[in-house]
Design an enzyme around this catalytic site. Structure first.
Site, PDB file in Angstrom:
ATOM      1  N   PHE A   1       0.808  -1.222   0.000  1.00 20.48           N
ATOM      2  CA  PHE A   1       0.000   0.000   0.000  1.00 20.48           C
ATOM      3  C   PHE A   1       0.839   1.268   0.000  1.00 20.48           C
ATOM      4  CE2 PHE A   1       0.866  -0.073   4.585  1.00 20.48           C
ATOM      5  CZ  PHE A   1       1.030   1.269   4.858  1.00 20.48           C
TER       6      PHE A   1
ATOM      7  N   LYS B   1      -1.027  -6.961  -9.327  1.00 19.70           N
ATOM      8  CA  LYS B   1      -2.024  -7.041  -8.254  1.00 19.70           C
ATOM      9  C   LYS B   1      -1.652  -5.959  -7.227  1.00 19.70           C
ATOM     10  CE  LYS B   1      -2.977  -8.263  -4.528  1.00 19.70           C
ATOM     11  NZ  LYS B   1      -3.396  -7.250  -3.490  1.00 19.70           N
TER      12      LYS B   1
ATOM     13  N   GLU C   1      -5.004  -3.614  -2.120  1.00 20.31           N
ATOM     14  CA  GLU C   1      -6.442  -3.323  -2.122  1.00 20.31           C
ATOM     15  C   GLU C   1      -6.773  -2.073  -1.305  1.00 20.31           C
ATOM     16  OE1 GLU C   1      -4.716  -5.651  -0.680  1.00 20.31           O
ATOM     17  OE2 GLU C   1      -5.771  -6.716   0.903  1.00 20.31           O
TER      18      GLU C   1
ATOM     19  N   SER D   1       5.236  -6.954   3.461  1.00 24.99           N
ATOM     20  CA  SER D   1       5.813  -7.277   4.770  1.00 24.99           C
ATOM     21  C   SER D   1       6.596  -8.597   4.692  1.00 24.99           C
ATOM     22  CB  SER D   1       4.687  -7.388   5.795  1.00 24.99           C
ATOM     23  OG  SER D   1       3.780  -8.377   5.373  1.00 24.99           O
TER      24      SER D   1
ATOM     25  N   CYS E   1       9.523   1.810   3.469  1.00 17.31           N
ATOM     26  CA  CYS E   1      10.442   0.724   3.825  1.00 17.31           C
ATOM     27  C   CYS E   1      11.850   1.247   4.003  1.00 17.31           C
ATOM     28  CB  CYS E   1      10.422  -0.359   2.763  1.00 17.31           C
ATOM     29  SG  CYS E   1      11.106   0.223   1.221  1.00 17.31           S
TER      30      CYS E   1
ATOM     31  N   GLU F   1       9.260  -4.059  13.094  1.00 19.97           N
ATOM     32  CA  GLU F   1       8.957  -2.961  12.173  1.00 19.97           C
ATOM     33  C   GLU F   1       7.647  -2.314  12.622  1.00 19.97           C
ATOM     34  OE1 GLU F   1       7.672  -3.967   8.114  1.00 19.97           O
ATOM     35  OE2 GLU F   1       8.856  -2.253   7.422  1.00 19.97           O
TER      36      GLU F   1
HETATM   37  P1  NAD Z   1       1.439  -6.575   3.063  1.00 21.45           P
HETATM   38  O1  NAD Z   1       2.458  -7.649   3.175  1.00 21.45           O
HETATM   39  O2  NAD Z   1       0.305  -6.574   4.028  1.00 21.45           O
HETATM   40  O3  NAD Z   1       0.764  -6.603   1.605  1.00 21.45           O
HETATM   41  C1  NAD Z   1       1.543  -6.634   0.431  1.00 21.45           C
HETATM   42  C2  NAD Z   1       0.743  -7.311  -0.675  1.00 21.45           C
HETATM   43  O4  NAD Z   1       0.453  -8.656  -0.278  1.00 21.45           O
HETATM   44  C3  NAD Z   1      -0.600  -6.649  -0.951  1.00 21.45           C
HETATM   45  O5  NAD Z   1      -0.807  -6.612  -2.337  1.00 21.45           O
HETATM   46  C4  NAD Z   1      -1.595  -7.554  -0.239  1.00 21.45           C
HETATM   47  O6  NAD Z   1      -2.851  -7.586  -0.861  1.00 21.45           O
HETATM   48  C5  NAD Z   1      -0.941  -8.908  -0.303  1.00 21.45           C
HETATM   49  N1  NAD Z   1      -1.267  -9.752   0.859  1.00 21.45           N
HETATM   50  C6  NAD Z   1      -1.596  -9.331   2.110  1.00 21.45           C
HETATM   51  N2  NAD Z   1      -1.822 -10.391   2.908  1.00 21.45           N
HETATM   52  C7  NAD Z   1      -1.611 -11.490   2.167  1.00 21.45           C
HETATM   53  C8  NAD Z   1      -1.672 -12.889   2.442  1.00 21.45           C
HETATM   54  N3  NAD Z   1      -1.998 -13.356   3.647  1.00 21.45           N
HETATM   55  N4  NAD Z   1      -1.391 -13.741   1.443  1.00 21.45           N
HETATM   56  C9  NAD Z   1      -1.049 -13.294   0.226  1.00 21.45           C
HETATM   57  N5  NAD Z   1      -0.990 -11.984  -0.082  1.00 21.45           N
HETATM   58  C10 NAD Z   1      -1.248 -11.084   0.865  1.00 21.45           C
HETATM   59  O7  NAD Z   1       2.237  -5.186   3.105  1.00 21.45           O
HETATM   60  P2  NAD Z   1       1.640  -3.717   3.167  1.00 21.45           P
HETATM   61  O8  NAD Z   1       1.096  -3.483   4.536  1.00 21.45           O
HETATM   62  O9  NAD Z   1       0.781  -3.454   1.990  1.00 21.45           O
HETATM   63  O10 NAD Z   1       2.973  -2.871   2.955  1.00 21.45           O
HETATM   64  C11 NAD Z   1       3.832  -2.518   3.996  1.00 21.45           C
HETATM   65  C12 NAD Z   1       4.990  -3.489   4.083  1.00 21.45           C
HETATM   66  O11 NAD Z   1       5.712  -3.511   2.850  1.00 21.45           O
HETATM   67  C13 NAD Z   1       6.021  -3.070   5.125  1.00 21.45           C
HETATM   68  O12 NAD Z   1       6.445  -4.218   5.806  1.00 21.45           O
HETATM   69  C14 NAD Z   1       7.146  -2.479   4.301  1.00 21.45           C
HETATM   70  O13 NAD Z   1       8.411  -2.511   4.908  1.00 21.45           O
HETATM   71  C15 NAD Z   1       7.096  -3.334   3.091  1.00 21.45           C
HETATM   72  N6  NAD Z   1       7.722  -2.683   1.959  1.00 21.45           N
HETATM   73  C16 NAD Z   1       8.946  -3.135   1.592  1.00 21.45           C
HETATM   74  C17 NAD Z   1       9.613  -2.526   0.549  1.00 21.45           C
HETATM   75  C18 NAD Z   1      10.971  -2.999   0.126  1.00 21.45           C
HETATM   76  O14 NAD Z   1      11.454  -2.552  -0.894  1.00 21.45           O
HETATM   77  N7  NAD Z   1      11.613  -3.906   0.847  1.00 21.45           N
HETATM   78  C19 NAD Z   1       9.008  -1.465  -0.144  1.00 21.45           C
HETATM   79  C20 NAD Z   1       7.743  -1.041   0.266  1.00 21.45           C
HETATM   80  C21 NAD Z   1       7.109  -1.672   1.316  1.00 21.45           C
END
Ligand code: NAD
Length: 497
Positions: A150, A174, A177, A227, A282, A382
């Site tokens: 997000f 994808k 959401e 994450s 991040c 985090e």
């Molecule tokens: P998230 O892991 O909750 O979601 C990421 C994606 O995974 C979304 O598209 C979501 O719909 C999907 N998703 C969520 N739950 C899922 C599940 N149980 N099974 C399969 N898919 C699932 O992350 P977020 O809250 O959207 O983003 C924040 C996180 O992203 C933080 O941990 C941040 O550090 C990380 N991030 C990392 C980088 C990097 O380059 N390392 C960059 C940006 C964000």
């Protein structure tokens, strides 16, 4: 009535009836502004089928033509970047200037991908054996999947799809959401740029569509950002299904401040990197390691600067917006409770601050803890919010040890005026992206972005030459044009002579 956001498949908006949908909020007001369709596995498979059908034509489109479509897309996106930024602020909450900044960083990857004819050049060796030449080429994978978080709804997908498309792949994205609309606007821009239908598809959804993408045999690679627990899951399931996977995860970025550093610069940058985008980056700095004896002075300078930060609606003239959802806001606030309970010194408390915005927004002001220790959850986990922790350390070596011992290894920074110390740091530190007097060292598009340890699963970082390699496969051709004098039967293993 809330606007409906649906999928973009084969060059147009999906016309089906969704089985499930989710709400999209304006985090600055708490209002539901949109609903987003959440795809079933069938819808995801339809998008992959469209991408698969578009692949042979796109793969065989000349490099010159592909690059010209990339150029056209760059021009359209650049002309409409304020519109994209406004959508991001509306759904994510970050302030407009920050939203515009992320579109600009995404544009840089598009510009890099415009050079694809050069990036795909292979090698050629003439006459490796008598009358035999060898050359290498790189070819696209086929249908590639991109799953994004997000916090950068425009930039993170753009770390991947410009290079994937320029290399001749077809794409299914994808998005998160929580803020799905920017990707749909981008899909329309691709169409306007002349990209054939089916090359760029968007499927909105949650776990169900992610699992379907991971299991679809026609998807050749997955680029995931999110994450760490989900990144690990995506990596394991995707690779078990034979896919190439790069899964970028969470972070806990430390900033090491040596006693000889310019403390005003360090304090300014701790604020920028700790509270920019409400800490939902991040590459945000979440821990400041103050090397003795500068702790008191540095904390005072950071605290003094926090007094001038304005939190409020990102469309107004504020420094920091709301958090993305109420659930996330409450989770971050619970870390503030936990830090206090664990005995850290709460220097500035962001709970209950006055904001320039609607009372129902998801607010949490900038928060500063001092005397944080490594056994506290605010140090270990985090937080992904505007909470900065200061840990006092006795020496450079102790600071480096903490950074290297932390499970995450996305970004880090050192603040010093000692070139030798900085050089030693860049060599010793076990982190993928390092800043020297630069707090958020996000590499330019022509370098590659990625962390170490629990911040990345897989071998390839995003964009730059690693991105080009990720989205292509190498092939080496050994070629002889008929020369009758070298005919004859020889069952030995070919050697060159
Ligand atoms: P998230 O892991 O909750 O979601 C990421 C994606 O995974 C979304 O598209 C979501 O719909 C999907 N998703 C969520 N739950 C899922 C599940 N149980 N099974 C399969 N898919 C699932 O992350 P977020 O809250 O959207 O983003 C924040 C996180 O992203 C933080 O941990 C941040 O550090 C990380 N991030 C990392 C980088 C990097 O380059 N390392 C960059 C940006 C964000």
């Amino acid at each position: 009535m809330a606007t409906r956001v649906t999928h973009w498949i084969n060059g147009k908006l999906w016309e089906g009836t969704p089985e499930r949908s989710g709400d999209v909020y304006d985090p600055a007001t708490g209002e539901i502004t949109k609903t987003v369709d959440l795809a079933s596995a069938t819808v995801l498979d339809d998008a992959v089928a469209a991408a698969k059908a578009a692949f042979p034509g796109w793969r065989d489109t000349s490099l010159t033509k592909r690059a010209s479509i990339l150029f056209a897309f760059r021009e359209i996106l650049n002309a409409r970047k304020e519109e994209v930024a406004a959508i991001i602020t509306e759904e994510h909450g970050k302030v407009l200037s920050d939203a515009l900044g992320e579109v600009t960083r995404g544009l840089e990857v598009v510009e890099f991908a415009c050079g694809i004819p050069h990036l795909l050049k292979g090698g050629f060796s003439e006459g490796v054996s008598t009358g035999i030449d060898v050359y290498s080429i790189r070819q696209p994978l086929g249908v590639v999947g991109i799953i994004s978080p997000f916090n950068f709804p425009a930039m993170v997908p753009m770390w991947f799809f410009p290079i994937a498309i320029a290399s001749g792949n077809t794409v299914v994205v994808k998005p998160s959401e929580k803020d799905p609309s920017a990707t749909n606007l981008i899909a329309q821009m691709w169409k306007d740029a002349g990209l054939p239908d089916g090359v760029f598809n968007v499927v909105h959804g949650d776990k169900e569509s992610v699992d379907a993408l991971l299991d679809n045999k026609d998807v050749k690679s997955v680029s995931f950002v999110g994450s760490t627990p989900i990144a690990k899951y995506v990596y394991e399931r995707g690779t078990a299904n034979g896919k190439r996977v790069q899964a970028l995860g969470g972070a806990k970025n430390h900033m090491l401040v040596l006693p000889d550093a310019d403390l005003d610069l360090a304090a300014d940058q701790a604020i920028n990197a700790g509270f920019g985008s409400a800490g939902e980056r991040c590459m945000a700095i979440s821990v400041v390691l103050a090397v003795d004896p500068i702790g008191d002075e540095l904390v005072a300078k950071i605290q003094q600067r926090m007094g001038s930060l304005k939190t409020g609606d990102g469309r107004r003239n504020c420094d920091m917006g709301p958090l993305v959802t109420k659930v996330h806001r409450d989770k971050v606030a619970s870390y503030v409770d936990a830090g206090e309970a664990a005995g850290a010194t709460l220097v500035e408390d962001g709970r209950g601050i006055t904001v320039d915005g609607d009372a129902n927004g998801y607010w949490l002001g900038p928060t500063l803890f001092d005397n944080v220790t490594t056994d506290m959850t605010i140090y270990q986990e985090e937080i992904f919010g505007p909470v900065l922790s200061v840990v006092r350390v006795p020496s450079y070596e102790a600071g480096v040890q903490l950074i290297n011992d932390h499970p995450y290894g996305n970004g880090t920074a050192i603040f010093t005026n000692d070139g030798g110390a900085a050089r030693r740091f860049q060599n010793e530190i076990e982190v993928g992206m390092v800043g020297i007097n630069v707090p958020v060292p996000v590499p330019m598009a022509y370098y590659s972005f990625g962390g170490w340890k629990a911040s990345l699963f897989g071998d390839s970082h995003a964009h730059g030459t690693e991105g080009v390699h990720f989205f292509t496969r190498g092939k080496v051709v050994t070629s002889r044009w008929l020369d009758p004098s070298h005919g004859g039967i020889n069952l030995g293993f070919p050697t060159h002579g």
